[in-house]
Design a protein around this motif. Structure first.
Motif, PDB file in Angstrom:
ATOM      1  N   ARG A  83      10.788  12.210  21.529  1.00 19.00           N
ATOM      2  CA  ARG A  83      11.469  11.614  20.380  1.00 19.00           C
ATOM      3  C   ARG A  83      10.569  11.712  19.153  1.00 19.00           C
ATOM      4  O   ARG A  83       9.366  11.450  19.238  1.00 19.00           O
ATOM      5  CB  ARG A  83      11.792  10.146  20.691  1.00 19.00           C
ATOM      6  N   ASP A  84      11.136  12.076  18.036  1.00 19.91           N
ATOM      7  CA  ASP A  84      10.415  12.103  16.755  1.00 19.91           C
ATOM      8  C   ASP A  84       9.108  12.881  16.835  1.00 19.91           C
ATOM      9  O   ASP A  84       8.049  12.393  16.431  1.00 19.91           O
ATOM     10  CB  ASP A  84      10.143  10.676  16.267  1.00 19.91           C
ATOM     11  N   GLU A  85       9.179  14.098  17.395  1.00 17.09           N
ATOM     12  CA  GLU A  85       8.024  14.987  17.502  1.00 17.09           C
ATOM     13  C   GLU A  85       6.878  14.375  18.306  1.00 17.09           C
ATOM     14  O   GLU A  85       5.705  14.641  18.065  1.00 17.09           O
ATOM     15  CB  GLU A  85       7.551  15.427  16.114  1.00 17.09           C
ATOM     16  N   THR A  86       7.243  13.547  19.294  1.00 16.41           N
ATOM     17  CA  THR A  86       6.261  12.943  20.192  1.00 16.41           C
ATOM     18  C   THR A  86       6.756  13.098  21.628  1.00 16.41           C
ATOM     19  O   THR A  86       7.921  12.839  21.928  1.00 16.41           O
ATOM     20  CB  THR A  86       6.076  11.440  19.881  1.00 16.41           C
ATOM     21  N   VAL A  87       5.842  13.541  22.496  1.00 16.43           N
ATOM     22  CA  VAL A  87       6.126  13.687  23.918  1.00 16.43           C
ATOM     23  C   VAL A  87       5.565  12.452  24.618  1.00 16.43           C
ATOM     24  O   VAL A  87       4.360  12.192  24.563  1.00 16.43           O
ATOM     25  CB  VAL A  87       5.468  14.965  24.483  1.00 16.43           C
ATOM     26  N   TYR A  88       6.437  11.686  25.257  1.00 13.71           N
ATOM     27  CA  TYR A  88       6.034  10.469  25.954  1.00 13.71           C
ATOM     28  C   TYR A  88       5.950  10.752  27.455  1.00 13.71           C
ATOM     29  O   TYR A  88       6.897  11.293  28.036  1.00 13.71           O
ATOM     30  CB  TYR A  88       7.036   9.345  25.695  1.00 13.71           C
ATOM     31  N   LEU A  89       4.847  10.374  28.063  1.00 11.99           N
ATOM     32  CA  LEU A  89       4.648  10.598  29.491  1.00 11.99           C
ATOM     33  C   LEU A  89       5.124   9.399  30.303  1.00 11.99           C
ATOM     34  O   LEU A  89       5.291   8.302  29.769  1.00 11.99           O
ATOM     35  CB  LEU A  89       3.169  10.860  29.768  1.00 11.99           C
TER      36      LEU A  89
ATOM     37  N   LEU B  48      -2.751  10.840  24.234  1.00 16.23           N
ATOM     38  CA  LEU B  48      -3.515  11.713  25.121  1.00 16.23           C
ATOM     39  C   LEU B  48      -4.039  12.920  24.364  1.00 16.23           C
ATOM     40  O   LEU B  48      -5.162  13.357  24.567  1.00 16.23           O
ATOM     41  CB  LEU B  48      -2.637  12.166  26.290  1.00 16.23           C
ATOM     42  N   GLY B  49      -3.224  13.470  23.480  1.00 15.88           N
ATOM     43  CA  GLY B  49      -3.631  14.646  22.731  1.00 15.88           C
ATOM     44  C   GLY B  49      -2.474  15.222  21.943  1.00 15.88           C
ATOM     45  O   GLY B  49      -1.549  14.501  21.551  1.00 15.88           O
ATOM     46  N   THR B  50      -2.544  16.546  21.752  1.00 16.27           N
ATOM     47  CA  THR B  50      -1.583  17.261  20.926  1.00 16.27           C
ATOM     48  C   THR B  50      -1.069  18.472  21.691  1.00 16.27           C
ATOM     49  O   THR B  50      -1.845  19.156  22.368  1.00 16.27           O
ATOM     50  CB  THR B  50      -2.261  17.728  19.629  1.00 16.27           C
ATOM     51  N   VAL B  51       0.217  18.743  21.573  1.00 12.78           N
ATOM     52  CA  VAL B  51       0.783  19.942  22.188  1.00 12.78           C
ATOM     53  C   VAL B  51       0.100  21.161  21.581  1.00 12.78           C
ATOM     54  O   VAL B  51       0.097  21.354  20.365  1.00 12.78           O
ATOM     55  CB  VAL B  51       2.311  20.024  21.976  1.00 12.78           C
ATOM     56  N   LYS B  52      -0.480  21.976  22.445  1.00 15.57           N
ATOM     57  CA  LYS B  52      -1.152  23.202  22.020  1.00 15.57           C
ATOM     58  C   LYS B  52      -0.260  24.420  22.286  1.00 15.57           C
ATOM     59  O   LYS B  52      -0.207  25.348  21.503  1.00 15.57           O
ATOM     60  CB  LYS B  52      -2.481  23.338  22.767  1.00 15.57           C
TER      61      LYS B  52
ATOM     62  N   ALA C 144       2.537  15.151  19.087  1.00 13.75           N
ATOM     63  CA  ALA C 144       1.680  14.210  19.818  1.00 13.75           C
ATOM     64  C   ALA C 144       2.140  14.091  21.270  1.00 13.75           C
ATOM     65  O   ALA C 144       3.325  14.202  21.567  1.00 13.75           O
ATOM     66  CB  ALA C 144       1.721  12.841  19.158  1.00 13.75           C
ATOM     67  N   VAL C 145       1.174  13.856  22.165  1.00 15.02           N
ATOM     68  CA  VAL C 145       1.443  13.556  23.572  1.00 15.02           C
ATOM     69  C   VAL C 145       0.861  12.171  23.832  1.00 15.02           C
ATOM     70  O   VAL C 145      -0.331  11.939  23.616  1.00 15.02           O
ATOM     71  CB  VAL C 145       0.814  14.601  24.510  1.00 15.02           C
TER      72      VAL C 145
ATOM     73  N   SER D  25      -3.996  19.690  24.080  1.00 11.57           N
ATOM     74  CA  SER D  25      -5.366  19.680  23.579  1.00 11.57           C
ATOM     75  C   SER D  25      -5.810  18.242  23.399  1.00 11.57           C
ATOM     76  O   SER D  25      -5.142  17.455  22.725  1.00 11.57           O
ATOM     77  CB  SER D  25      -5.422  20.415  22.244  1.00 11.57           C
ATOM     78  N   ARG D  26      -6.942  17.893  24.032  1.00 15.81           N
ATOM     79  CA  ARG D  26      -7.477  16.542  23.884  1.00 15.81           C
ATOM     80  C   ARG D  26      -8.548  16.473  22.807  1.00 15.81           C
ATOM     81  O   ARG D  26      -9.040  15.404  22.499  1.00 15.81           O
ATOM     82  CB  ARG D  26      -8.047  16.054  25.214  1.00 15.81           C
ATOM     83  N   GLY D  27      -8.921  17.607  22.249  1.00 15.83           N
ATOM     84  CA  GLY D  27      -9.923  17.628  21.195  1.00 15.83           C
ATOM     85  C   GLY D  27     -11.323  17.405  21.735  1.00 15.83           C
ATOM     86  O   GLY D  27     -11.519  17.033  22.879  1.00 15.83           O
ATOM     87  N   GLY D  28     -12.296  17.654  20.895  1.00 17.89           N
ATOM     88  CA  GLY D  28     -13.679  17.436  21.302  1.00 17.89           C
ATOM     89  C   GLY D  28     -14.086  18.297  22.480  1.00 17.89           C
ATOM     90  O   GLY D  28     -13.612  19.404  22.658  1.00 17.89           O
ATOM     91  N   LEU D  29     -14.949  17.760  23.311  1.00 22.38           N
ATOM     92  CA  LEU D  29     -15.485  18.506  24.442  1.00 22.38           C
ATOM     93  C   LEU D  29     -14.748  18.215  25.742  1.00 22.38           C
ATOM     94  O   LEU D  29     -15.155  18.678  26.799  1.00 22.38           O
ATOM     95  CB  LEU D  29     -16.970  18.162  24.619  1.00 22.38           C
TER      96      LEU D  29
END
Length: 77
Positions: free
Chosen positions: A53-59, A20-24, A11-12, A34-38
């Protein structure tokens, strides 16, 4: 943190706690998100990452701010 430690599917999340989305993919200086959708993908620069931390990217900025940064185009080599 090393960029090679980041993995697709993580996760991002903005500093407001909103996803925000997912690491692609992970590049040398960016995380393709990737933000998904269009809405398309974002090339989030490493300078925008505050913590991982814990498989999450924090901005270090909010989701809304990240979406307005113009990161739709990949970095120039």
């Amino acid at each position: 943190m090393r960029m090679t430690d980041l993995k697709p599917g993580w996760a991002v999340v903005g500093n407001d706690g909103v996803r925000l989305g997912t690491v692609k993919d992970v590049g040398q200086n960016y995380v393709l998100t990737s933000r998904g959708g269009l809405t398309g993908d974002l090339f989030v620069p490493v300078s925008a990452i505050a913590n991982v931390r814990d498989e999450t990217v924090y901005l270090n900025l909010t989701k809304r701010d990240a979406e307005g940064m113009g990161w739709e185009q990949g970095p120039r080599d």
